[in-house]
Structure formats: C-alpha cells, structure tokens
Motif scaffolding. Structure first.
Motif, PDB file in Angstrom:
ATOM      1  N   LEU A 173      47.104  35.266  38.159  1.00 30.07           N
ATOM      2  CA  LEU A 173      47.255  36.719  38.223  1.00 30.07           C
ATOM      3  C   LEU A 173      48.414  37.170  37.331  1.00 30.07           C
ATOM      4  O   LEU A 173      49.431  36.482  37.211  1.00 30.07           O
ATOM      5  CB  LEU A 173      47.532  37.178  39.658  1.00 30.07           C
ATOM      6  CG  LEU A 173      46.391  37.084  40.674  1.00 30.07           C
ATOM      7  CD1 LEU A 173      46.935  37.317  42.083  1.00 30.07           C
ATOM      8  CD2 LEU A 173      45.303  38.092  40.361  1.00 30.07           C
ATOM      9  N   GLU A 208      41.840  40.041  31.191  1.00 26.91           N
ATOM     10  CA  GLU A 208      40.515  39.471  31.394  1.00 26.91           C
ATOM     11  C   GLU A 208      40.183  38.466  30.296  1.00 26.91           C
ATOM     12  O   GLU A 208      39.555  37.426  30.552  1.00 26.91           O
ATOM     13  CB  GLU A 208      39.458  40.575  31.425  1.00 26.91           C
ATOM     14  CG  GLU A 208      38.066  40.059  31.723  1.00 26.91           C
ATOM     15  CD  GLU A 208      37.034  41.174  31.747  1.00 26.91           C
ATOM     16  OE1 GLU A 208      35.874  40.893  32.119  1.00 26.91           O
ATOM     17  OE2 GLU A 208      37.382  42.309  31.379  1.00 26.91           O
ATOM     18  N   GLY A 213      43.621  37.775  36.567  1.00 31.91           N
ATOM     19  CA  GLY A 213      43.478  39.052  37.233  1.00 31.91           C
ATOM     20  C   GLY A 213      44.691  39.926  36.970  1.00 31.91           C
ATOM     21  O   GLY A 213      45.758  39.444  36.571  1.00 31.91           O
ATOM     22  N   ARG A 249      40.190  45.524  38.981  1.00 28.65           N
ATOM     23  CA  ARG A 249      39.040  44.813  38.413  1.00 28.65           C
ATOM     24  C   ARG A 249      38.126  45.788  37.692  1.00 28.65           C
ATOM     25  O   ARG A 249      38.009  46.946  38.090  1.00 28.65           O
ATOM     26  CB  ARG A 249      38.236  44.102  39.510  1.00 28.65           C
ATOM     27  CG  ARG A 249      38.963  42.967  40.203  1.00 28.65           C
ATOM     28  CD  ARG A 249      38.011  42.224  41.126  1.00 28.65           C
ATOM     29  NE  ARG A 249      38.640  41.087  41.765  1.00 28.65           N
ATOM     30  CZ  ARG A 249      39.198  41.103  42.961  1.00 28.65           C
ATOM     31  NH1 ARG A 249      39.220  42.237  43.650  1.00 28.65           N
ATOM     32  NH2 ARG A 249      39.753  40.018  43.468  1.00 28.65           N
TER      33      ARG A 249
END
Length: 258
Positions: A173, A208, A213, A249
């Motif tokens: 992340l 991405e 993330g 997202r």
C-alpha cells in the motif's frame, strides 16, 4: 520490539545519522532507515566495497562521489539515515536512542542529548505541520505491524510493507497523508494537497502501475487549532489527534455487473 542496545544518533538537517555499524545493522533489521550510499540496506562498511565503481568513466556515479567524500571522514564509509518520523518514533516509543545536534565530526562526548520534547519542537519548527501529520500516520501503521518506508518515488508519503520490509517483499500500500484542522473539515473529506480530481486520478494510476493500493490518510484534531498555536510544539498535542483512512480503488464496471 524493544531492544536493550542503546544507539547514538546525530540530528543533521531533517534527519538523524547513525554511524555505529552494530547500531546500523540492528535498526535496519527492525525496519528503520536506509543507507546513504545504498538503495536500501547499508552495504559500504569498508573501502573494499568500492572496487566495482569505474572511476575512469567520464560520467561518475553519484554513489561513487559520495563514497569519495566519506573515505577520509571519521564516521566510516556509510551511515544510516533515519527520517524525522523514524527517529522520533524510536526515541519516544523504543526509548533506546540518544540524539544530539550536529554531525558526528563536530559532536564530542559531552554533547547534550536532546529530550523528546526538544526533538519534537525542533522538527515542528523546521518541517511544520507536515511533521505532526506524518508522524501520527507513521505511528498508526507501525503499530499495526507494517514496515513503513518513505514513498517519494511514487509521489506519496509512505509505502507499507508486510513483515520483512523491502528487502524481502514488495510494498502493498502507498499512503498519502492529509492534515486537516478540525473534525468538521475531516468529515467533508476536502483534500487540500490535490488541486483537482485529476491529481488524485494520476496518483491512483501511478500506484496501480506498480501494483500497489492507494490509502488516503486524514489526520485531524478534535478541536480547532490555529497553525501558530504553541501547543503544536509539544508532543502532548497527539492526544488531540484522530486519524481516518480510506483505500482508493478505481471503479471497474466488469466487476460489478449483475
């Protein structure tokens, strides 16, 4: 985890230098800092490590220049660089580091050790509110078991790694930290650091592309606090701070068809 070993650090600019080899290895293995001459793990503890640099090339590598600078210094060939948030976390939570001002070559054995309050005040004055927000976010994710590293090359504040850190696994992340001055502003989810929605979209696309993330972290105070409030200069301000975070997202229509 706490360590019985005490470390010595030197406050230089916006970070802290660790020069003792045993301390360098101990702290790096716990997920703190990076070598100033290496991509991550410090490798250049002896001059024999320099042999693969070709000094006859017209374009000399940046690291080779740094090694030449350190060759004759008293601090050894490579030191560990701790960021401001890493160094303060170690001092405030692990309580096994003594930090003094100035480079190792200018500090003698009698240099005054900075207290936790002095260290906090120094960095808030130098870095500003971003130090407070980034430190609170750092504590949040470190306490969850993540290895937290700087995310500058991805355009974010942090990258979160699972157990083992960057030497054993890829980051999962990325974290973009946003400081807001009150709970009311946090509820509106106004992201001041992004001028427009396309800025967030661009950051999302970057993360991405590298299979990570994107986490938006909002650090806010329970009550309105002015940017010049003297309470910001003391670590007790953390008692008034809350954190909200959201994973961002991209919407994929192929995954939501009925």
């Amino acid at each position: 985890p706490r360590s019985a070993m005490m470390h010595r650090g030197y406050l230089v600019g916006f970070g802290v230098w660790i020069t003792d080899q045993s301390s360098i290895e101990a702290l790096y293995n716990l997920g703190y800092g990076k070598g100033v001459l290496s991509r991550s793990k410090p490798l250049h503890f002896s001059n024999s490590k320099v042999k693969y640099f070709d000094r006859n090339r017209t374009r000399e590598a940046f690291h080779a220049k740094q090694i030449a600078t350190h060759k004759n210094s008293e601090v050894g060939l490579e030191y560990l660089q701790l960021s401001a948030v890493e160094a303060f976390f170690i001092q405030d939570n692990l309580q096994n580091i003594n930090i003094s001002r100035g480079a190792p070559t200018t500090c003698d054995g009698g240099s005054l050790i900075m207290t936790t309050e002095e260290l906090w005040k120094a960095w808030v004055e130098m870095i500003g509110l971003s130090f407070i927000s980034e430190y609170c976010a750092y504590c949040q994710y470190r306490s969850m078991g993540w290895i937290v590293r700087g995310g500058l090359k991805y355009g974010v504040d942090f990258v979160l790694y699972s157990k083992g850190g960057p030497s054993q696994t890829h980051g999962e992340l990325t974290v973009s930290v946003q400081f807001v001055h009150s709970a009311e502003n946090a509820a509106s989810l106004t992201i001041e650091r992004f001028g427009k929605l396309t800025d967030i979209q661009a950051l999302s696309r970057i993360t991405e592309t590298v299979s990570k993330g994107l986490l938006l972290c909002f650090v806010y105070t329970k009550e309105n606090i002015e940017t010049n409030d003297q309470s910001l200069l003391h670590p007790s301000i953390m008692d008034k701070i809350h954190i909200k975070d959201f994973i961002l997202r991209r919407w994929d229509p192929t995954k939501v068809r009925e």
